[in-house]
Scaffold this motif. Structure first.
Motif, PDB file in Angstrom:
ATOM      1  N   GLY A 176       0.844   5.099 -12.502  1.00  0.00           N
ATOM      2  CA  GLY A 176       0.162   3.945 -11.908  1.00  0.00           C
ATOM      3  C   GLY A 176       0.533   3.721 -10.388  1.00  0.00           C
ATOM      4  N   ASP A 177       0.961   2.548 -10.201  1.00  0.00           N
ATOM      5  CA  ASP A 177       1.083   2.146  -8.774  1.00  0.00           C
ATOM      6  C   ASP A 177       2.789   2.043  -8.423  1.00  0.00           C
ATOM      7  N   ILE A 178       3.499   2.803  -9.465  1.00  0.00           N
ATOM      8  CA  ILE A 178       4.959   2.666  -9.149  1.00  0.00           C
ATOM      9  C   ILE A 178       5.519   4.225  -9.246  1.00  0.00           C
ATOM     10  N   ALA A 179       6.433   4.515  -8.170  1.00  0.00           N
ATOM     11  CA  ALA A 179       6.844   5.827  -8.019  1.00  0.00           C
ATOM     12  C   ALA A 179       8.288   5.633  -8.307  1.00  0.00           C
ATOM     13  N   CYS A 180       8.936   6.638  -8.845  1.00  0.00           N
ATOM     14  CA  CYS A 180      10.364   6.692  -9.125  1.00  0.00           C
ATOM     15  C   CYS A 180      10.901   8.033  -8.585  1.00  0.00           C
ATOM     16  N   LEU A 181      12.094   7.912  -7.697  1.00  0.00           N
ATOM     17  CA  LEU A 181      12.817   9.013  -7.401  1.00  0.00           C
ATOM     18  C   LEU A 181      13.958   9.263  -8.526  1.00  0.00           C
ATOM     19  N   VAL A 182      13.688  10.300  -9.277  1.00  0.00           N
ATOM     20  CA  VAL A 182      14.450  10.302 -10.362  1.00  0.00           C
ATOM     21  C   VAL A 182      15.842  11.092 -10.113  1.00  0.00           C
ATOM     22  N   SER A 183      16.759  10.171 -10.985  1.00  0.00           N
ATOM     23  CA  SER A 183      18.054  10.928 -10.734  1.00  0.00           C
ATOM     24  C   SER A 183      19.113  10.432 -11.995  1.00  0.00           C
ATOM     25  N   GLU A 184      19.863  11.364 -12.389  1.00  0.00           N
ATOM     26  CA  GLU A 184      20.628  10.961 -13.698  1.00  0.00           C
ATOM     27  C   GLU A 184      21.933  10.486 -13.122  1.00  0.00           C
ATOM     28  N   LYS A 185      22.187  10.350 -11.737  1.00  0.00           N
ATOM     29  CA  LYS A 185      23.496   9.854 -11.192  1.00  0.00           C
ATOM     30  C   LYS A 185      23.892   8.514 -11.801  1.00  0.00           C
ATOM     31  N   TYR A 186      22.907   7.610 -11.928  1.00  0.00           N
ATOM     32  CA  TYR A 186      22.998   6.327 -12.318  1.00  0.00           C
ATOM     33  C   TYR A 186      22.303   5.984 -13.759  1.00  0.00           C
ATOM     34  N   VAL A 187      22.727   5.013 -14.287  1.00  0.00           N
ATOM     35  CA  VAL A 187      21.990   4.474 -15.643  1.00  0.00           C
ATOM     36  C   VAL A 187      20.556   4.320 -15.582  1.00  0.00           C
ATOM     37  N   SER A 188      20.268   3.600 -14.416  1.00  0.00           N
ATOM     38  CA  SER A 188      18.660   3.245 -14.185  1.00  0.00           C
ATOM     39  C   SER A 188      17.997   4.367 -14.113  1.00  0.00           C
ATOM     40  N   GLY A 189      18.323   5.630 -13.956  1.00  0.00           N
ATOM     41  CA  GLY A 189      17.317   6.961 -13.993  1.00  0.00           C
ATOM     42  C   GLY A 189      16.817   7.041 -12.569  1.00  0.00           C
ATOM     43  N   GLY A 190      16.915   6.143 -11.784  1.00  0.00           N
ATOM     44  CA  GLY A 190      16.298   6.431 -10.394  1.00  0.00           C
ATOM     45  C   GLY A 190      15.845   5.169  -9.743  1.00  0.00           C
ATOM     46  N   LEU A 191      15.302   5.327  -8.420  1.00  0.00           N
ATOM     47  CA  LEU A 191      15.172   4.183  -7.618  1.00  0.00           C
ATOM     48  C   LEU A 191      13.611   4.218  -7.787  1.00  0.00           C
ATOM     49  N   ARG A 192      13.021   3.115  -8.334  1.00  0.00           N
ATOM     50  CA  ARG A 192      11.700   2.587  -8.359  1.00  0.00           C
ATOM     51  C   ARG A 192      11.182   1.685  -7.472  1.00  0.00           C
ATOM     52  N   PHE A 193       9.809   1.967  -6.948  1.00  0.00           N
ATOM     53  CA  PHE A 193       9.125   1.210  -5.836  1.00  0.00           C
ATOM     54  C   PHE A 193       7.782   1.158  -5.917  1.00  0.00           C
ATOM     55  N   TYR A 194       7.033   0.261  -5.218  1.00  0.00           N
ATOM     56  CA  TYR A 194       5.540   0.195  -5.438  1.00  0.00           C
ATOM     57  C   TYR A 194       4.878   1.098  -4.472  1.00  0.00           C
ATOM     58  N   LEU A 195       3.815   1.985  -4.933  1.00  0.00           N
ATOM     59  CA  LEU A 195       3.207   2.602  -3.738  1.00  0.00           C
ATOM     60  C   LEU A 195       2.184   1.749  -3.233  1.00  0.00           C
ATOM     61  N   GLY A 196       1.791   2.204  -2.047  1.00  0.00           N
ATOM     62  CA  GLY A 196       0.976   1.464  -0.978  1.00  0.00           C
ATOM     63  C   GLY A 196       1.309   0.194  -0.405  1.00  0.00           C
ATOM     64  N   GLU A 197       2.830   0.117  -0.407  1.00  0.00           N
ATOM     65  CA  GLU A 197       3.537  -1.038   0.235  1.00  0.00           C
ATOM     66  C   GLU A 197       4.660  -0.659   0.892  1.00  0.00           C
ATOM     67  N   CYS A 198       4.665   0.852   1.147  1.00  0.00           N
ATOM     68  CA  CYS A 198       6.178   1.230   1.968  1.00  0.00           C
ATOM     69  C   CYS A 198       5.819   1.414   3.221  1.00  0.00           C
ATOM     70  N   ARG A 199       6.838   1.414   4.166  1.00  0.00           N
ATOM     71  CA  ARG A 199       6.414   1.324   5.522  1.00  0.00           C
ATOM     72  C   ARG A 199       8.132   2.152   5.922  1.00  0.00           C
ATOM     73  N   PHE A 200       8.058   2.525   7.113  1.00  0.00           N
ATOM     74  CA  PHE A 200       9.414   3.070   7.765  1.00  0.00           C
ATOM     75  C   PHE A 200       8.970   2.726   9.393  1.00  0.00           C
ATOM     76  N   ILE A 201      10.261   2.589   9.846  1.00  0.00           N
ATOM     77  CA  ILE A 201      10.120   2.276  11.514  1.00  0.00           C
ATOM     78  C   ILE A 201       9.936   3.328  12.388  1.00  0.00           C
ATOM     79  N   GLY A 202       8.877   3.453  13.034  1.00  0.00           N
ATOM     80  CA  GLY A 202       8.672   4.883  13.923  1.00  0.00           C
ATOM     81  C   GLY A 202       9.449   4.521  14.949  1.00  0.00           C
ATOM     82  N   GLU A 203       9.210   5.669  15.999  1.00  0.00           N
ATOM     83  CA  GLU A 203       9.845   5.641  17.140  1.00  0.00           C
ATOM     84  C   GLU A 203       9.233   4.521  18.239  1.00  0.00           C
ATOM     85  N   SER A 204       8.180   3.891  17.887  1.00  0.00           N
ATOM     86  CA  SER A 204       7.831   2.747  18.588  1.00  0.00           C
ATOM     87  C   SER A 204       8.448   1.407  18.301  1.00  0.00           C
ATOM     88  N   GLY A 205       9.167   1.429  17.266  1.00  0.00           N
ATOM     89  CA  GLY A 205      10.119   0.473  16.759  1.00  0.00           C
ATOM     90  C   GLY A 205       9.350  -0.545  15.948  1.00  0.00           C
TER      91      GLY A 205
END
Length: 125
Positions: free
Chosen positions: A63-92
């Motif tokens: 659905g609207d949730i993505a998971c970076l799957v990893s067996e390293k931690y008990v949670s099974g991975g990092l989950r976050f909502y799609l469509g609400e993600c950002r990063f800081i570009g070269e412009s700041g």
């Protein structure tokens, strides 16, 4: 095994686009946008929790949730909502897309790119 082909368009830039370091999203269960990951050449980290690129087993979308799957931690991975993600570009400024693509998909491309770089060459044939 079939691999995704990344073409270098300019030094350090690829198509499909891979996100540079840094990533903000609204984590599942959270109520605001926050820096949930620091994307580095070595892998992903946040508040002392880290995963090398080799620790990631894949990416899943439900659905609207993505998971970076990893067996390293008990949670099974990092989950976050799609469509609400950002990063800081070269412009700041915070950006929702990178090279015309949503940043969360560029993060998934980065995970794929890095995992393929770690795979023995014989697996790429």
């Amino acid at each position: 095994m079939k691999f995704l082909e990344f073409r270098e368009t300019r030094p350090g830039e690829y198509f499909p686009p891979i996100i540079p370091n840094g990533f903000f999203a609204r984590p599942v269960g959270g109520d605001r946008l926050m820096e949930i990951l620091v994307v580095t050449d070595a892998g992903l980290s946040c508040n002392g929790v880290s995963s090398a690129w080799a620790d990631l087993r894949g990416i899943s979308i439900d659905g609207d949730i993505a998971c970076l799957v990893s067996e390293k931690y008990v949670s099974g991975g990092l989950r976050f909502y799609l469509g609400e993600c950002r990063f800081i570009g070269e412009s700041g400024n915070m950006q929702k897309d990178y090279s015309g693509y949503p940043v969360e998909y560029c993060l998934m491309n980065r995970a794929t790119f890095e995992s393929q770089a770690l795979a023995p060459r014989s697996e790429c044939l």
